[in-house]
Design a protein around this motif. Structure first.
Motif, mmCIF file in Angstrom:
data_model
loop_
_atom_site.group_PDB
_atom_site.id
_atom_site.type_symbol
_atom_site.label_atom_id
_atom_site.label_comp_id
_atom_site.label_asym_id
_atom_site.label_seq_id
_atom_site.Cartn_x
_atom_site.Cartn_y
_atom_site.Cartn_z
ATOM 1 N N UNK A 50 0.841 -1.189 0.000
ATOM 2 C CA UNK A 50 0.000 0.000 0.000
ATOM 3 C C UNK A 50 0.880 1.244 0.000
ATOM 4 N N UNK A 51 0.277 2.341 -0.397
ATOM 5 C CA UNK A 51 0.989 3.623 -0.414
ATOM 6 C C UNK A 51 0.005 4.745 -0.151
ATOM 7 N N UNK A 52 0.529 5.818 0.379
ATOM 8 C CA UNK A 52 -0.262 7.025 0.531
ATOM 9 C C UNK A 52 -0.076 7.896 -0.700
ATOM 10 N N UNK A 53 -1.152 8.489 -1.172
ATOM 11 C CA UNK A 53 -1.083 9.408 -2.313
ATOM 12 C C UNK A 53 -0.696 10.788 -1.808
ATOM 13 N N UNK A 54 0.300 11.372 -2.437
ATOM 14 C CA UNK A 54 0.748 12.714 -2.047
ATOM 15 C C UNK A 54 0.045 13.808 -2.840
ATOM 16 N N UNK A 55 -0.749 13.403 -3.831
ATOM 17 C CA UNK A 55 -1.531 14.333 -4.655
ATOM 18 C C UNK A 55 -2.952 13.790 -4.739
ATOM 19 N N UNK A 56 -3.938 14.647 -4.645
ATOM 20 C CA UNK A 56 -5.338 14.231 -4.590
ATOM 21 C C UNK A 56 -5.774 13.424 -5.814
ATOM 22 N N UNK A 57 -5.161 13.650 -6.967
ATOM 23 C CA UNK A 57 -5.602 12.959 -8.183
ATOM 24 C C UNK A 57 -5.046 11.539 -8.316
ATOM 25 N N UNK A 58 -4.192 11.107 -7.416
ATOM 26 C CA UNK A 58 -3.638 9.753 -7.493
ATOM 27 C C UNK A 58 -4.548 8.763 -6.752
ATOM 28 N N UNK A 59 -4.935 7.730 -7.474
ATOM 29 C CA UNK A 59 -5.751 6.667 -6.907
ATOM 30 C C UNK A 59 -5.465 5.401 -7.700
ATOM 31 N N UNK A 60 -5.682 4.270 -7.085
ATOM 32 C CA UNK A 60 -5.515 3.012 -7.793
ATOM 33 C C UNK A 60 -4.130 2.423 -7.671
ATOM 34 N N UNK A 61 -3.738 1.697 -8.718
ATOM 35 C CA UNK A 61 -2.514 0.906 -8.731
ATOM 36 C C UNK A 61 -1.417 1.600 -9.529
ATOM 37 N N UNK A 62 -0.180 1.541 -9.017
ATOM 38 C CA UNK A 62 0.959 2.171 -9.684
ATOM 39 C C UNK A 62 2.170 1.251 -9.630
ATOM 40 N N UNK A 73 -3.845 3.434 -0.673
ATOM 41 C CA UNK A 73 -4.780 3.096 0.401
ATOM 42 C C UNK A 73 -5.336 4.336 1.093
ATOM 43 N N UNK A 74 -4.616 5.456 0.961
ATOM 44 C CA UNK A 74 -4.996 6.670 1.683
ATOM 45 C C UNK A 74 -4.324 7.870 1.023
ATOM 46 N N UNK A 75 -4.535 9.039 1.597
ATOM 47 C CA UNK A 75 -3.951 10.258 1.035
ATOM 48 C C UNK A 75 -2.908 10.887 1.957
ATOM 49 N N UNK A 76 -2.181 10.054 2.684
ATOM 50 C CA UNK A 76 -1.095 10.523 3.557
ATOM 51 C C UNK A 76 -1.557 11.696 4.425
ATOM 52 N N UNK A 77 -2.714 11.507 5.028
ATOM 53 C CA UNK A 77 -3.279 12.510 5.928
ATOM 54 C C UNK A 77 -3.823 11.769 7.156
#
Length: 175
Positions: free
Chosen positions: A51-63, A146-150
């Motif tokens: 899992x990873x936290x998204x550092x930008x609101x537009x990031x979602x899903x698999x990378x 999994x989340x937005x690093x918040x």
């Protein structure tokens, strides 16, 4: 390999899975120990699912990040001593940058600082990539947001199942 059993819950049981534990030290140690069992690890591809936290609101899903950074090392100080900090590793062709550190990112100031240099944040990717590269093995990092690093990141135990399902689906499709 995954840091926790929860992240690897949907990987087909027919595949070997290494659960390393959380954080850079646990991940690097487990990967290095596993690769030491091979006479020639150059034929091995280490796949880090997590899992990873998204550092930008537009990031979602698999990378599948192409670059991974060690974000909590004082690279400038190491370079000032005449050494290569190797804080940035190329792990694939993509443009997505993953920042790895032993700091659980839920603070907006930390998230904003990291967002200037990366897209995602985790706690094992850099260590896995470093250990694999040092042993001569290839590495792929596959991360699901999994989340937005918040503050929401503190609910990770309730969020991980959705990510684990997506990671398991990726394994079925790609391995």
């Amino acid at each position: 390999m995954a840091a926790t059993e929860a992240e690897a819950a949907y990987v087909p049981r027919s595949l070997p899975v290494l659960v390393t534990g959380i954080g850079k030290t646990a991940a690097a140690t487990a990967v290095a120990r596993a690769l030491a069992a091979y006479d020639d690890p150059s034929d091995v591809v280490v796949v880090n699912l997590g899992t990873a936290g998204a550092l930008h609101a537009h990031h979602a899903g698999l990378f599948e990040p192409g670059v991974v950074l060690n974000h909590d090392i004082d690279a400038a100080a190491i370079r000032s001593l005449g050494y290569d900090a190797r804080e940035r590793l190329r792990v694939g062709a993509g443009d997505v940058v993953l920042a790895t550190g032993d700091v659980f990112v839920a603070d907006p100031a930390v998230r904003d600082r990291l967002a200037r240099q990366a897209d995602l944040v985790d706690m094992e990717g850099y260590a896995v990539a470093f250990a694999a590269q040092q042993c001569g093995a290839a590495v792929r990092l596959v991360k699901h947001v999994s989340d937005h690093a918040d503050e929401g990141a503190r609910d990770w135990p309730t969020l991980v199942d959705r990510s684990a399902r997506a990671l398991g689906d990726w394994v079925v499709e790609h391995l």
